[in-house]
Design a protein around this motif. Sequence first.
Motif, PDB file in Angstrom:
ATOM      1  N   UNK A  69       0.825  -1.200   0.000  1.00 46.01           N
ATOM      2  CA  UNK A  69       0.000   0.000   0.000  1.00 46.01           C
ATOM      3  C   UNK A  69       0.867   1.261   0.000  1.00 46.01           C
ATOM      4  N   UNK A  70       0.349   2.316  -0.582  1.00 48.92           N
ATOM      5  CA  UNK A  70       1.016   3.605  -0.491  1.00 48.92           C
ATOM      6  C   UNK A  70       0.846   4.143   0.934  1.00 48.92           C
ATOM      7  N   UNK A  71       1.697   5.076   1.367  1.00 45.33           N
ATOM      8  CA  UNK A  71       1.522   5.647   2.708  1.00 45.33           C
ATOM      9  C   UNK A  71       0.127   6.216   2.940  1.00 45.33           C
ATOM     10  N   UNK A  72      -0.434   6.890   1.942  1.00 45.85           N
ATOM     11  CA  UNK A  72      -1.770   7.467   2.101  1.00 45.85           C
ATOM     12  C   UNK A  72      -2.823   6.374   2.263  1.00 45.85           C
ATOM     13  N   UNK A  73      -2.703   5.303   1.460  1.00 47.43           N
ATOM     14  CA  UNK A  73      -3.656   4.199   1.567  1.00 47.43           C
ATOM     15  C   UNK A  73      -3.508   3.481   2.909  1.00 47.43           C
ATOM     16  N   UNK A  74      -2.277   3.322   3.383  1.00 47.23           N
ATOM     17  CA  UNK A  74      -2.080   2.699   4.693  1.00 47.23           C
ATOM     18  C   UNK A  74      -2.760   3.495   5.792  1.00 47.23           C
ATOM     19  N   UNK A  75      -2.657   4.815   5.720  1.00 43.76           N
ATOM     20  CA  UNK A  75      -3.299   5.654   6.736  1.00 43.76           C
ATOM     21  C   UNK A  75      -4.814   5.474   6.712  1.00 43.76           C
ATOM     22  N   UNK A  76      -5.391   5.387   5.509  1.00 44.79           N
ATOM     23  CA  UNK A  76      -6.841   5.196   5.412  1.00 44.79           C
ATOM     24  C   UNK A  76      -7.254   3.844   5.979  1.00 44.79           C
ATOM     25  N   UNK A  77      -6.493   2.805   5.626  1.00 50.13           N
ATOM     26  CA  UNK A  77      -6.816   1.470   6.123  1.00 50.13           C
ATOM     27  C   UNK A  77      -6.606   1.410   7.634  1.00 50.13           C
ATOM     28  N   UNK A  78      -5.562   2.043   8.123  1.00 57.36           N
ATOM     29  CA  UNK A  78      -5.288   2.095   9.563  1.00 57.36           C
ATOM     30  C   UNK A  78      -6.485   2.665  10.316  1.00 57.36           C
ATOM     31  N   UNK A  79      -7.019   3.777   9.835  1.00 56.70           N
ATOM     32  CA  UNK A  79      -8.188   4.386  10.484  1.00 56.70           C
ATOM     33  C   UNK A  79      -9.398   3.463  10.404  1.00 56.70           C
ATOM     34  N   UNK A  80      -9.582   2.802   9.251  1.00 54.94           N
ATOM     35  CA  UNK A  80     -10.738   1.927   9.084  1.00 54.94           C
ATOM     36  C   UNK A  80     -10.644   0.706   9.990  1.00 54.94           C
ATOM     37  N   UNK A  81      -9.444   0.143  10.129  1.00 58.30           N
ATOM     38  CA  UNK A  81      -9.275  -1.018  11.002  1.00 58.30           C
ATOM     39  C   UNK A  81      -9.572  -0.639  12.448  1.00 58.30           C
ATOM     40  N   UNK A  82      -9.054   0.491  12.899  1.00 58.26           N
ATOM     41  CA  UNK A  82      -9.304   0.931  14.268  1.00 58.26           C
ATOM     42  C   UNK A  82     -10.793   1.197  14.512  1.00 58.26           C
ATOM     43  N   UNK A  83     -11.489   1.637  13.491  1.00 59.43           N
ATOM     44  CA  UNK A  83     -12.918   1.940  13.639  1.00 59.43           C
ATOM     45  C   UNK A  83     -13.767   0.668  13.635  1.00 59.43           C
ATOM     46  N   UNK A  84     -13.403  -0.303  12.800  1.00 61.84           N
ATOM     47  CA  UNK A  84     -14.274  -1.454  12.582  1.00 61.84           C
ATOM     48  C   UNK A  84     -13.899  -2.702  13.370  1.00 61.84           C
ATOM     49  N   UNK A  85     -12.667  -2.828  13.756  1.00 59.64           N
ATOM     50  CA  UNK A  85     -12.217  -4.069  14.396  1.00 59.64           C
ATOM     51  C   UNK A  85     -13.001  -4.349  15.670  1.00 59.64           C
ATOM     52  N   UNK A  86     -13.297  -5.625  15.896  1.00 55.73           N
ATOM     53  CA  UNK A  86     -13.887  -6.028  17.175  1.00 55.73           C
ATOM     54  C   UNK A  86     -12.895  -5.778  18.300  1.00 55.73           C
ATOM     55  N   UNK A  87     -11.624  -6.008  18.003  1.00 56.01           N
ATOM     56  CA  UNK A  87     -10.559  -5.782  18.983  1.00 56.01           C
ATOM     57  C   UNK A  87      -9.252  -5.620  18.231  1.00 56.01           C
ATOM     58  N   UNK A  88      -8.368  -4.796  18.763  1.00 60.19           N
ATOM     59  CA  UNK A  88      -7.025  -4.684  18.209  1.00 60.19           C
ATOM     60  C   UNK A  88      -6.085  -4.245  19.325  1.00 60.19           C
ATOM     61  N   UNK A  89      -4.818  -4.542  19.147  1.00 61.11           N
ATOM     62  CA  UNK A  89      -3.803  -4.162  20.126  1.00 61.11           C
ATOM     63  C   UNK A  89      -2.479  -3.986  19.414  1.00 61.11           C
TER      64      UNK A  89
END
Length: 271
Positions: A69-89
Motif C-alpha cells: 500500500x502507499x503511505x496514504x492508503x495505509x493511513x486510510x486502512x489504519x483508520x478503518x481497522x481501528x474503527x471497525x475491528x472487534x478488537x485490536x492491540x
Amino acid sequence: MLTPPRTVVRREGGLYALERALQRRGFRHVAGADEAGRGACAGPLVAAAAILPEGRRGEIEELADSKLLTPAARDRVYDAVRERALAYAVVVIGAEEVDGRGLHVCNLTAMRRALASLTPGPDYVLTDGFGVDGLGVPGLAVWKGDQVAACVAAASVLAKVTRDRLMVELDGRFPGYGFAEHKGYITADHSAALRERGPCEEHRFSYANVAQVSGRAGLPPRERRPAPEQVGREPVERSRPSEGTVGVALGEPARQSLPVGEDVFMEGGVR
C-alpha cells in the motif's frame, strides 16, 4: 487442543476466505498478528493483533499487505481497522530490549502480548510466516499471511503505520540519520550517516552493521550494547564474556548462547 475439521480454502475466495472458513467451523473470533521493523537496524519492533467482525462489516476497502500500500492508503486502512475491528492491540518493544533479549524472542513476546490484550479474546490465531505457541487457542502460521488473510493484513497495517509514525518522531529527536525517510532500515544514506555520526541510542547494537561502526563487533550480539552514557562515545574495550543462557521469556526454557547471533540480521546475513 481443539482443531478445526479439514476445510478447503479456495484461492479465488480472496483475502477473507480463510477467516470465513474458520468462522463456519465455529471459530468466530479469528485474530491475525504481524510485526513491523524486524529487519530495521534502528528503532522499535512493533507487533499488532486484530480481530475483524464477521460479514461485510469486516470487509475493509483497500485492505492488503501493508508493504503493498502507499503511505496514504495505509493511513486510510489504519483508520478503518481501528474503527471497525472487534478488537485490536499494538505492542512496542524498544531497541534496548531487542539488543538484550534477541530479535526473535522479542518478536514472539510482542505478538503474545498483543494477542493476550484482545477483548474479546481470539478463538483461533493466524500469524504471518511462523507460529506463536503458548496462546491457549489453536493457531496457524500462514506463508505470506498478510497477503492471504484479512486479519493478518489488518495487523500488518496497524504495526507498520504505528512504527512509521514513531520513526518520524525519532527523526526529530535524533536528526541527521534520516529516520523519517528510511524508517531505520539499512539504506545507503542510513549507512553513510552511521559512519559519519556513529550510532545513537535508538540503534540496535546487536546488528552487525551497527556493531561494526561502534567498534563492538567482536562481542556476542547480546553484549554489544554499551551503557547509556557511552552511546555516541568511543567504545569501551571488553573481554569476551563466557557463554550463558539467553532468551528466557514468558516461561520459555533457558537456552544456551549460540556462538553467533540467532538472527541473520544480527550477524549481517541476508534475509
